[in-house]
Design a protein around this motif. Structure first.
Motif, mmCIF file in Angstrom:
data_model
loop_
_atom_site.group_PDB
_atom_site.id
_atom_site.type_symbol
_atom_site.label_atom_id
_atom_site.label_comp_id
_atom_site.label_asym_id
_atom_site.label_seq_id
_atom_site.Cartn_x
_atom_site.Cartn_y
_atom_site.Cartn_z
ATOM 1 N N ALA A 8 0.836 -1.206 0.000
ATOM 2 C CA ALA A 8 0.000 0.000 0.000
ATOM 3 C C ALA A 8 0.870 1.256 0.000
ATOM 4 C CB ALA A 8 -0.925 -0.010 1.210
ATOM 5 N N GLU A 9 1.912 1.248 0.804
ATOM 6 C CA GLU A 9 2.819 2.402 0.889
ATOM 7 C C GLU A 9 3.474 2.691 -0.461
ATOM 8 O OE1 GLU A 9 7.288 2.329 2.410
ATOM 9 O OE2 GLU A 9 5.870 2.148 4.071
ATOM 10 N N LEU A 10 3.989 1.661 -1.099
ATOM 11 C CA LEU A 10 4.658 1.839 -2.389
ATOM 12 C C LEU A 10 3.675 2.275 -3.478
ATOM 13 C CD1 LEU A 10 6.979 -1.273 -2.161
ATOM 14 C CD2 LEU A 10 7.749 1.109 -2.262
ATOM 15 N N ARG A 11 2.508 1.691 -3.454
ATOM 16 C CA ARG A 11 1.494 2.057 -4.443
ATOM 17 C C ARG A 11 1.105 3.523 -4.270
ATOM 18 N NH1 ARG A 11 -3.598 2.671 -4.208
ATOM 19 N NH2 ARG A 11 -3.870 1.654 -2.191
ATOM 20 N N ASN A 12 0.902 3.935 -3.029
ATOM 21 C CA ASN A 12 0.535 5.329 -2.767
ATOM 22 C C ASN A 12 1.666 6.292 -3.127
ATOM 23 O OD1 ASN A 12 -2.130 4.924 -1.866
ATOM 24 N ND2 ASN A 12 -1.389 4.277 0.135
ATOM 25 N N GLU A 13 2.909 5.895 -2.874
ATOM 26 C CA GLU A 13 4.056 6.725 -3.249
ATOM 27 C C GLU A 13 4.081 6.961 -4.760
ATOM 28 O OE1 GLU A 13 7.712 5.023 -1.838
ATOM 29 O OE2 GLU A 13 7.197 5.390 0.266
ATOM 30 N N MET A 14 3.684 5.939 -5.516
ATOM 31 C CA MET A 14 3.659 6.065 -6.975
ATOM 32 C C MET A 14 2.423 6.808 -7.460
ATOM 33 S SD MET A 14 5.091 2.457 -8.454
ATOM 34 C CE MET A 14 5.244 3.071 -10.132
ATOM 35 N N GLY A 15 1.458 6.988 -6.575
ATOM 36 C CA GLY A 15 0.239 7.692 -6.939
ATOM 37 C C GLY A 15 -0.654 6.912 -7.889
ATOM 38 N N GLU A 20 -5.016 0.097 -11.129
ATOM 39 C CA GLU A 20 -3.886 0.315 -12.040
ATOM 40 C C GLU A 20 -2.755 -0.668 -11.747
ATOM 41 O OE1 GLU A 20 -4.010 5.047 -12.987
ATOM 42 O OE2 GLU A 20 -3.641 4.467 -10.893
ATOM 43 N N LEU A 21 -2.498 -0.905 -10.468
ATOM 44 C CA LEU A 21 -1.478 -1.877 -10.091
ATOM 45 C C LEU A 21 -1.892 -3.277 -10.533
ATOM 46 C CD1 LEU A 21 1.148 -2.708 -8.698
ATOM 47 C CD2 LEU A 21 -0.102 -2.715 -6.518
ATOM 48 N N ALA A 22 -3.142 -3.613 -10.298
ATOM 49 C CA ALA A 22 -3.662 -4.929 -10.698
ATOM 50 C C ALA A 22 -3.521 -5.135 -12.199
ATOM 51 C CB ALA A 22 -5.117 -5.069 -10.262
ATOM 52 N N GLU A 23 -3.846 -4.106 -12.968
ATOM 53 C CA GLU A 23 -3.740 -4.207 -14.423
ATOM 54 C C GLU A 23 -2.284 -4.392 -14.854
ATOM 55 O OE1 GLU A 23 -4.571 -1.502 -18.384
ATOM 56 O OE2 GLU A 23 -5.835 -1.180 -16.621
ATOM 57 N N ALA A 24 -1.390 -3.650 -14.221
ATOM 58 C CA ALA A 24 0.028 -3.750 -14.567
ATOM 59 C C ALA A 24 0.574 -5.148 -14.276
ATOM 60 C CB ALA A 24 0.837 -2.707 -13.804
ATOM 61 N N TYR A 35 -4.253 -8.221 -0.551
ATOM 62 C CA TYR A 35 -2.842 -8.130 -0.157
ATOM 63 C C TYR A 35 -2.649 -6.975 0.815
ATOM 64 C CZ TYR A 35 -1.695 -10.959 -4.369
ATOM 65 O OH TYR A 35 -1.618 -11.929 -5.334
ATOM 66 N N GLU A 36 -3.211 -5.810 0.466
ATOM 67 C CA GLU A 36 -3.014 -4.612 1.272
ATOM 68 C C GLU A 36 -3.712 -4.692 2.630
ATOM 69 O OE1 GLU A 36 -3.871 -1.042 -0.914
ATOM 70 O OE2 GLU A 36 -2.271 -1.424 -2.368
ATOM 71 N N LYS A 37 -4.784 -5.432 2.708
ATOM 72 C CA LYS A 37 -5.478 -5.625 3.987
ATOM 73 C C LYS A 37 -4.777 -6.676 4.845
ATOM 74 C CE LYS A 37 -10.088 -4.627 2.192
ATOM 75 N NZ LYS A 37 -11.365 -5.276 1.807
ATOM 76 N N GLY A 38 -3.915 -7.458 4.219
ATOM 77 C CA GLY A 38 -3.244 -8.537 4.936
ATOM 78 C C GLY A 38 -4.090 -9.786 5.038
ATOM 79 N N ASN A 39 -5.193 -9.821 4.308
ATOM 80 C CA ASN A 39 -6.073 -10.994 4.337
ATOM 81 C C ASN A 39 -5.500 -12.149 3.529
ATOM 82 O OD1 ASN A 39 -7.893 -9.576 5.886
ATOM 83 N ND2 ASN A 39 -9.130 -8.941 4.139
ATOM 84 N N THR A 40 -4.728 -11.827 2.513
ATOM 85 C CA THR A 40 -4.127 -12.825 1.638
ATOM 86 C C THR A 40 -2.664 -12.475 1.450
ATOM 87 O OG1 THR A 40 -6.202 -13.052 0.419
ATOM 88 C CG2 THR A 40 -4.232 -13.899 -0.651
#
Length: 110
Positions: A8-15, A20-24, A35-40
């Motif tokens: 989440a931190e890295l994704r937010n840093e990239m804005g 968009e991350l999922a598509e990439a 992933y970001e919730k820590g559920n998986t």
């Protein structure tokens, strides 16, 4: 911080958004959310893709270090006029040699 907060931190840093991350990465947005919730926890293949995408080391992504830069990029940055400074050589120095290097770096950095 395994790896939920770091993703989440890295994704937010990239804005960029989760979608968009999922598509990439060619995965579902819900996977990024989980992933970001820590559920998986991401698979090893997904972790490697995430580290490559964010250009960070796997150790950083997993919370084992706060040094973001991957070793390969670090070695590129250690290129000097005299040639490349091998990272392994640093670990082979004795305590006195490390002290000298540390003092030199401190002098040049100030």
């Amino acid at each position: 911080m395994f790896p939920a907060e770091r993703i989440a931190e890295l994704r937010n840093e990239m804005g960029i958004k989760q979608a968009e991350l999922a598509e990439a990465l060619n995965i579902g947005r819900s996977s990024i959310s989980e992933y970001e919730k820590g559920n998986t926890q991401p698979s090893m293949a997904s972790l490697l893709e995430l580290a490559d995408f964010f250009q960070v080391s796997l150790d950083y992504l997993l919370g084992r270090t706060d040094i973001k830069i991957p070793i390969a990029k670090l070695e590129e940055q250690l290129q000097t006029r005299c040639g490349q400074v091998p990272i392994d050589a640093i670990f082979q120095l004795n305590a006195d040699q490390k002290e000298v290097i540390g003092l030199l770096l401190k002098t040049y950095m100030s």
